[in-house]
Design an enzyme around this catalytic site. Structure first.
Site, short mmCIF file in Angstrom:
data_model
loop_
_atom_site.label_atom_id
_atom_site.label_comp_id
_atom_site.label_asym_id
_atom_site.label_seq_id
_atom_site.Cartn_x
_atom_site.Cartn_y
_atom_site.Cartn_z
N SER A 85 0.79 -1.23 0.00
CA SER A 85 0.00 0.00 0.00
C SER A 85 0.82 1.27 0.00
CB SER A 85 -0.95 0.01 1.20
OG SER A 85 -2.03 -0.88 0.98
N LYS A 88 0.15 3.71 -2.71
CA LYS A 88 -0.92 4.70 -2.62
C LYS A 88 -0.37 6.13 -2.57
CE LYS A 88 -4.61 1.90 -0.46
NZ LYS A 88 -4.03 0.54 -0.43
N SER A 143 -5.91 2.88 4.70
CA SER A 143 -5.36 2.24 3.50
C SER A 143 -6.46 1.52 2.73
CB SER A 143 -4.24 1.25 3.88
OG SER A 143 -3.40 1.00 2.80
#
Length: 424
Positions: A85, A88, A143
């Site tokens: 993640s 991101k 997340s």
């Protein structure tokens, strides 16, 4: 004639072998490496400072001055690994400024139907209306892949968002990164590096909204009607969760976990007016290890690292006047398993040419000696030998297969394995 031909091959191969180390081109041989050639080497890279933490088990890490971009120390900075993640951050770099924070959007079933099973979720429900501000809270704090997918569909769809993220990565000169999904979930070929993740964070932290979201500890999230529920940031150095103490001066940025990538984290902290940026990828064991090793590197940076001399640079985006690095050279210098390292950093392209020239000289000298010793050889045999020398000389001077960009692979077997699960 057969004897003369056999001897010429023997002489040629022997001389070629003697010169071969000078002409050999390794995967780290490119003179143009994004951030500096030293960052393409394996092993710890540090100058002018001691006292680095002794228990760093991460497969790759980097610490840099966030303002100047100077890399203070690194380990396998360009090693290509699954980012989880932390990708991101690139999603936010790409999409964050496209929508006003107060804009409202009602979620459709199609907006969340393509969220991968096993994803981390903030809890978005179809039919509910959310502000863009709330969606970004879901991205940064929890997340949430569901929040990422909603914003991606608002942006024109998953495919368009992935393409824009890849273009953004190239503008940031993050040449180790290949984007497959906007959320960082495990997909074959989805890779990045500690160097690239640091670029994403540094770029993002220049934006007030990005900085605000990644530093938010808790927020109230819509549950339907007038109900809300509290969400907490999964960055344990920010919140002090899971037995960890909060890190003094931490300002973000983003953590990630999948069963494939393991734990990955980019964190930034400010002390005494100085902001340091650390990325740690794939520590050996322990869910807290990525945070503990990040904290240890930050401690070193604010202490012993004050005397460190730069071993590389976090480059500026092309769109902001950053000097362009040759993409082919940049990719060549960053193999998935880490570029071979040495004190000299591997031969440069100039040295490769130099080695090839020396090879030719040695071969020519050998041919002359052979002709002198074989004066009685027939003219045809001499011609044949000269032809053989020329052929092998050409072959010896050409770069080997490893210099053509083996780093363009997707990395280790683990980095292409799919089916991971996002967690804290």
């Amino acid at each position: 004639m057969r004897e003369c031909s056999r001897l010429s091959r023997r002489a040629v191969l022997g001389l070629t072998a003697a010169a071969f180390p000078l002409s050999m081109a390794t995967e780290a041989s490119a003179t143009t490496v994004v951030g500096g050639e030293r960052l393409a080497r394996t092993g710890v890279q540090v100058r002018g400072a001691s006292g680095l933490p002794g228990k760093l088990t991460a497969r790759s890490w980097l610490i840099a001055d966030c303002e100047s971009g100077e890399v203070l120390a690194a380990f396998n900075a360009h090693r290509r690994l699954a980012p989880a993640s932390t990708l991101k951050m690139l999603f936010a770099d790409t999409v964050l400024k496209k929508f006003d924070r107060t804009e409202r959007y009602t979620v459709k079933d199609s907006d969340v139907s393509d969220v991968p099973a096993g994803s981390s979720l903030v809890g978005i429900k179809s039919g509910l209306t959310y502000t863009v501000d709330q969606l970004w809270q879901g991205v940064f704090l929890r997340s949430g892949n569901d929040a990422v997918h909603v914003l991606s569909h608002m942006n024109g769809g998953i495919a368009r968002t992935v393409a824009e993220m890849q273009a953004k990565a190239e503008d940031l000169q993050a040449l180790d990164t290949h984007v497959v999904s906007p959320d960082g979930f495990d997909h074959p070929g989805q890779i990045s590096s500690a160097y690239d993740l640091s670029l994403f964070a540094r770029h993002g932290l220049k934006d007030a909204d990005f900085r605000g979201y990644c530093g938010t500890r808790t927020a109230d999230f819509p549950a339907g009607g007038k109900k809300t529920f509290q969400i907490q940031n999964t960055d344990r150095l920010l919140t002090g969760a899971w037995g960890l103490r909060t890190y003094d001066g931490l300002i973000g940025v983003k953590n990630g976990y999948t069963s494939n990538a393991g734990n990955t984290f980019t964190g930034a902290a400010t002390r005494g007016g100085r902001t340091l940026l650390v990325t740690v990828m794939h520590p050996a064991t322990g869910s807290n290890a990525v945070y503990e090793q990040t904290a240890a590197l930050l401690d070193w940076g604010f202490g012993h690292g004050r005397s460190a001399q730069s071993v590389g640079m976090l480059v500026d985006p092309l769109s902001e006047g950053g000097a362009s690095a040759d993409p082919a050279q940049g990719r060549k210098a960053a193999p998935a398993g880490g570029a071979p390292g040495s004190d000299s950093g591997g031969p440069s392209t100039g040295r490769v040419a130099e080695g090839a020239g020396l090879t030719a000289l040695l071969l020519a000298a050998g041919a002359a000696m052979m002709v002198k010793r074989r004066r009685r050889a027939a003219a045809a045999a001499t011609a044949e030998a000269d032809t053989e020398v020329a052929r092998v000389t050409e072959t010896a001077g050409a770069p080997g297969p490893g210099s053509t960009g083996a780093a363009g692979s997707t990395g280790t077997a683990g980095a292409t394995e799919s089916g991971g699960r996002h967690r804290r």
